[in-house]
Write an enzyme that holds these catalytic residues in place. Sequence first.
Site, PDB file in Angstrom:
ATOM      1  NE  ARG A  47      10.363   9.845  40.474  1.00  0.00           N
ATOM      2  CZ  ARG A  47       9.032   9.704  40.597  1.00  0.00           C
ATOM      3  NH1 ARG A  47       8.383   8.848  39.817  1.00  0.00           N
ATOM      4  NH2 ARG A  47       8.354  10.413  41.465  1.00  0.00           N
ATOM      5  CE1 TYR A 101      31.174  -5.801  35.494  1.00  0.00           C
ATOM      6  CE2 TYR A 101      28.832  -5.415  35.745  1.00  0.00           C
ATOM      7  CZ  TYR A 101      30.135  -5.125  36.087  1.00  0.00           C
ATOM      8  OH  TYR A 101      30.382  -4.155  37.023  1.00  0.00           O
ATOM      9  CG  ASP A 173      26.202  -6.100  28.432  1.00  0.00           C
ATOM     10  OD1 ASP A 173      26.627  -5.137  27.766  1.00  0.00           O
ATOM     11  OD2 ASP A 173      26.334  -6.190  29.670  1.00  0.00           O
ATOM     12  CE  LYS A 198      31.527  -0.114  32.350  1.00  0.00           C
ATOM     13  NZ  LYS A 198      32.201   0.068  33.610  1.00  0.00           N
TER      14      LYS A 198
HETATM   15  C1  LIG Z   1      29.712  -5.675  29.899  1.00  0.00           C
HETATM   16  C2  LIG Z   1      29.230  -4.834  31.041  1.00  0.00           C
HETATM   17  N1  LIG Z   1      27.909  -4.738  31.266  1.00  0.00           N
HETATM   18  C3  LIG Z   1      27.410  -3.999  32.279  1.00  0.00           C
HETATM   19  C4  LIG Z   1      28.253  -3.317  33.142  1.00  0.00           C
HETATM   20  C5  LIG Z   1      27.667  -2.524  34.289  1.00  0.00           C
HETATM   21  O1  LIG Z   1      27.605  -1.168  33.967  1.00  0.00           O
HETATM   22  P1  LIG Z   1      27.562   0.023  35.072  1.00  0.00           P
HETATM   23  O2  LIG Z   1      28.878  -0.008  35.787  1.00  0.00           O
HETATM   24  O3  LIG Z   1      27.303   1.249  34.269  1.00  0.00           O
HETATM   25  O4  LIG Z   1      26.454  -0.289  36.016  1.00  0.00           O
HETATM   26  C6  LIG Z   1      29.629  -3.386  32.935  1.00  0.00           C
HETATM   27  C7  LIG Z   1      30.555  -2.675  33.839  1.00  0.00           C
HETATM   28  O5  LIG Z   1      31.749  -2.870  33.826  1.00  0.00           O
HETATM   29  C8  LIG Z   1      30.125  -4.154  31.860  1.00  0.00           C
HETATM   30  O6  LIG Z   1      31.451  -4.276  31.608  1.00  0.00           O
END
Ligand SMILES: Cc1ncc(COP(=O)(O)O)c(C=O)c1O
Length: 380
Positions: A47, A101, A173, A198
């Site tokens: 961890r 998001y 992001d 992603k």
């Molecule tokens: C732009 C963006 N940021 C963060 C996330 C969240 O990521 P996770 O699903 O890995 O928690 C997503 C998920 O679709 C996203 O499209």
Amino acid sequence: MHPETLAVHAGQKSDPVTGAIAAPIYLSTTFERSADGTFPSGYEYSRDDNPNRRNLETCLAALEGGAEAITFASGMAAITAVIESLPDDLPKRLVLPDDIYFGVRSLLNETDVGRRFEWEVVDMTDLQAVRAACAKPTGLVWIETPSNPLVKIVDIAAIAQLAREGGAVSAVDNTWATPLLTRPFEFGADLVVHSLTKYIGGHSDVMIGAVVSRESGPQNLALRAIQKHKGSVPSPLDCWLALRGIQSLAPRMQVHCGNAMEVARFLSQHPAVSVVHYPGLPTHPGFAVASKQMKSFGGMLSFEVAGARKEAMAVAGALRLIARATSLGGTHSLIEHRASVEGPQTKAPEGLLRMSIGLENALDLISDLDQALGQISNRR
Ligand SMILES: Cc1ncc(COP(=O)(O)O)c(C=O)c1O
């Protein structure tokens, strides 16, 4: 070294014991002490740190050009850690983009994190609105570009500057752009966040997230403490899969971007489509900013079907190759009616379909969309 080379080499030396080129997966949760009680390998308990996680973090920091990367069990765990690690002397107020998001909105509306912070939502394509929001005491300015699901483009350099002038931390992001298309530190951002689930994982088979910081400082220590003590860590296999994904990120992004441009051009000329949101189209309001801060325009697009919800659902329902599924950044093209996914609070127009353009041949994607849109046109 260039990003394409770093993607293959950073954090990816051959295994010192066996010479293996593909790193072993270290599933061991614990590591042996020497007789004097020290840990000669540098690892103690998984961890806290483990070889696969360290390799991945080394590679991510190099790719973004940052001081340190810290990984978490998902993109949302990484986003939560950024908010929770804000230094105590900063105001507990966040400035967020209106097209953020929707998971971040749910985090703030439905968990204790939202009870500890105030937030203001602004259209970040309007720099005057960002300036006004940052003029109030602010701890964190959140930037998402291209945004989800309207594919808005915002000017990272201008917003990071406004955040800095107001004494706030700026976080980008960078999930949709990836470090192969946009390097937010070059535009002055303090932190970069990724859902590695992603494009970086790239094959729709691993859930993982990361925060990269431009400089080492107190917030890094706080992020490490959250990683270690709150324990929302990725497994060694998650880290291995993400790092394997990074190796092919550069050529995959080229194909995603090339396909998306062809699909966007096709859709923009189709009579059953009213709007295409893709920053590579010169008609997109963010085209100039995207041309400045992105190497290419990305693999995500949205389009609005003339009519509204019923027609959009019918188009998605008629597709044969493109799968109806959430998420993005994998090999397979995916389509989604975002208003249904996001529920009553959605900002997505009812006729909007979001697409993650995959690695198939663009002609096959266009032909699938053509037959699905044709069915709607014939019903009119
Ligand atoms: C732009 C963006 N940021 C963060 C996330 C969240 O990521 P996770 O699903 O890995 O928690 C997503 C998920 O679709 C996203 O499209």
